[in-house]
Scaffold this motif. Structure first.
Motif, PDB file in Angstrom:
ATOM      1  N   ARG A 284      -5.077  -0.622  -2.095  1.00  0.00           N
ATOM      2  CA  ARG A 284      -6.319   0.150  -2.284  1.00  0.00           C
ATOM      3  C   ARG A 284      -7.339  -0.208  -1.202  1.00  0.00           C
ATOM      4  O   ARG A 284      -7.987   0.666  -0.627  1.00  0.00           O
ATOM      5  N   GLU A 285      -7.487  -1.494  -0.952  1.00  0.00           N
ATOM      6  CA  GLU A 285      -8.460  -1.939   0.053  1.00  0.00           C
ATOM      7  C   GLU A 285      -8.084  -1.445   1.444  1.00  0.00           C
ATOM      8  O   GLU A 285      -8.939  -0.992   2.201  1.00  0.00           O
ATOM      9  N   ARG A 286      -6.797  -1.535   1.790  1.00  0.00           N
ATOM     10  CA  ARG A 286      -6.357  -1.030   3.097  1.00  0.00           C
ATOM     11  C   ARG A 286      -6.619   0.466   3.212  1.00  0.00           C
ATOM     12  O   ARG A 286      -7.034   0.965   4.246  1.00  0.00           O
ATOM     13  N   PHE A 287      -6.371   1.192   2.127  1.00  0.00           N
ATOM     14  CA  PHE A 287      -6.607   2.633   2.123  1.00  0.00           C
ATOM     15  C   PHE A 287      -8.088   2.939   2.301  1.00  0.00           C
ATOM     16  O   PHE A 287      -8.468   3.765   3.130  1.00  0.00           O
TER      17      PHE A 287
ATOM     18  N   TYR B 165       3.607 -10.660  -4.745  1.00  0.00           N
ATOM     19  CA  TYR B 165       3.349  -9.296  -5.206  1.00  0.00           C
ATOM     20  C   TYR B 165       2.091  -9.205  -6.059  1.00  0.00           C
ATOM     21  O   TYR B 165       1.589  -8.111  -6.287  1.00  0.00           O
ATOM     22  N   LEU B 166       1.575 -10.344  -6.535  1.00  0.00           N
ATOM     23  CA  LEU B 166       0.332 -10.296  -7.321  1.00  0.00           C
ATOM     24  C   LEU B 166      -0.801  -9.800  -6.432  1.00  0.00           C
ATOM     25  O   LEU B 166      -1.003 -10.267  -5.333  1.00  0.00           O
ATOM     26  N   GLY B 167      -1.526  -8.820  -6.907  1.00  0.00           N
ATOM     27  CA  GLY B 167      -2.628  -8.256  -6.145  1.00  0.00           C
ATOM     28  C   GLY B 167      -2.197  -7.229  -5.103  1.00  0.00           C
ATOM     29  O   GLY B 167      -3.017  -6.744  -4.323  1.00  0.00           O
ATOM     30  N   HIS B 168      -0.917  -6.859  -5.094  1.00  0.00           N
ATOM     31  CA  HIS B 168      -0.403  -5.916  -4.094  1.00  0.00           C
ATOM     32  C   HIS B 168      -1.127  -4.573  -4.162  1.00  0.00           C
ATOM     33  O   HIS B 168      -1.552  -4.042  -3.132  1.00  0.00           O
TER      34      HIS B 168
ATOM     35  N   LEU C 287       2.419   7.041  -0.991  1.00  0.00           N
ATOM     36  CA  LEU C 287       3.093   7.553  -2.178  1.00  0.00           C
ATOM     37  C   LEU C 287       3.127   6.503  -3.285  1.00  0.00           C
ATOM     38  O   LEU C 287       2.930   6.813  -4.460  1.00  0.00           O
ATOM     39  N   GLU C 288       3.333   5.257  -2.904  1.00  0.00           N
ATOM     40  CA  GLU C 288       3.318   4.151  -3.870  1.00  0.00           C
ATOM     41  C   GLU C 288       1.964   4.058  -4.563  1.00  0.00           C
ATOM     42  O   GLU C 288       1.878   3.916  -5.789  1.00  0.00           O
ATOM     43  N   LEU C 289       0.900   4.155  -3.805  1.00  0.00           N
ATOM     44  CA  LEU C 289      -0.449   4.107  -4.364  1.00  0.00           C
ATOM     45  C   LEU C 289      -0.691   5.298  -5.287  1.00  0.00           C
ATOM     46  O   LEU C 289      -1.288   5.165  -6.360  1.00  0.00           O
ATOM     47  N   LEU C 290      -0.189   6.443  -4.912  1.00  0.00           N
ATOM     48  CA  LEU C 290      -0.308   7.640  -5.734  1.00  0.00           C
ATOM     49  C   LEU C 290       0.457   7.486  -7.045  1.00  0.00           C
ATOM     50  O   LEU C 290      -0.064   7.765  -8.122  1.00  0.00           O
TER      51      LEU C 290
ATOM     52  N   THR D 105       5.962   0.444  -8.059  1.00  0.00           N
ATOM     53  CA  THR D 105       6.247   1.808  -7.620  1.00  0.00           C
ATOM     54  C   THR D 105       6.784   1.888  -6.194  1.00  0.00           C
ATOM     55  O   THR D 105       7.167   2.963  -5.756  1.00  0.00           O
ATOM     56  N   LYS D 106       6.832   0.766  -5.482  1.00  0.00           N
ATOM     57  CA  LYS D 106       7.335   0.796  -4.108  1.00  0.00           C
ATOM     58  C   LYS D 106       8.782   1.297  -4.032  1.00  0.00           C
ATOM     59  O   LYS D 106       9.075   2.197  -3.230  1.00  0.00           O
TER      60      LYS D 106
END
Length: 167
Positions: free
Chosen positions: A19-22, A11-14, A36-39, A49-50
């Motif tokens: 963000r990078e995928r987005f 989960y480190l860097g998740h 929604l998690e990113l938001l 937040t997942k």
């Protein structure tokens, strides 16, 4: 087994990976819960937040349901506080404003799909029936519009007087 220092939890860097995928991906680079998690991560910096994102989607029937929910409905989900509710409602307001600007001062009949898209966004997931009034100019372009659920007579008079109706 020797410890080579690479035994970091996955989960480190998740969030950074999300963000990078987005940023590097297309419109569908993220699942609804990931978006929604990113938001939610913007309002809640230090927690995962997942599970909150998944709980919101489950409780409110999908991404559109989450965006259309009231702040009180959002905060019924564990982990969603006022800051997270505001972030979600700001995104909904931005999406609605974008849709409005696509429709306002453009041909309504010529872009019927955009008008319907705007109305779907404006009324998405509403729990009560709404009556929408749309004012068009003589070229069928949208001048103003809104829901008549609050003070319909005053709203109507303001718009009718503004457009010079002799009523």
């Amino acid at each position: 087994m020797a410890d080579d220092g690479d035994d970091k939890p996955d989960y480190l860097g998740h969030r950074q990976r999300l963000r990078e995928r987005f940023l590097n991906g297309s419109d569908g680079a993220l699942q609804d819960y990931e978006l929604l998690e990113l938001l939610l991560a913007q309002a809640q910096k230090r927690i995962d937040t997942k599970p909150i994102a998944k709980a919101l989607i489950k409780k409110l029937g999908g991404f559109a349901g989450v965006m259309a929910a009231t702040p009180d409905q959002l905060q019924e989900v564990d982990g969603v506080g006022p800051a997270a509710a505001v972030v979600i409602k700001v995104v909904q307001a931005c999406a609605l404003r974008m849709a409005q600007q696509e429709v306002v001062k453009r041909e309504v009949i010529g872009s019927w799909k955009k008008l319907l898209d705007y109305l779907r966004m404006a009324m998405a997931e509403e729990k009560t029936e709404q009556f929408r009034l749309l004012f068009l100019d003589n070229k069928n372009a949208l001048i103003a519009g809104g829901s008549l659920e609050n003070e319909p007579l005053r709203l109507g008079k303001q718009l009718l007087v503004w457009h010079g109706c002799p009523c």
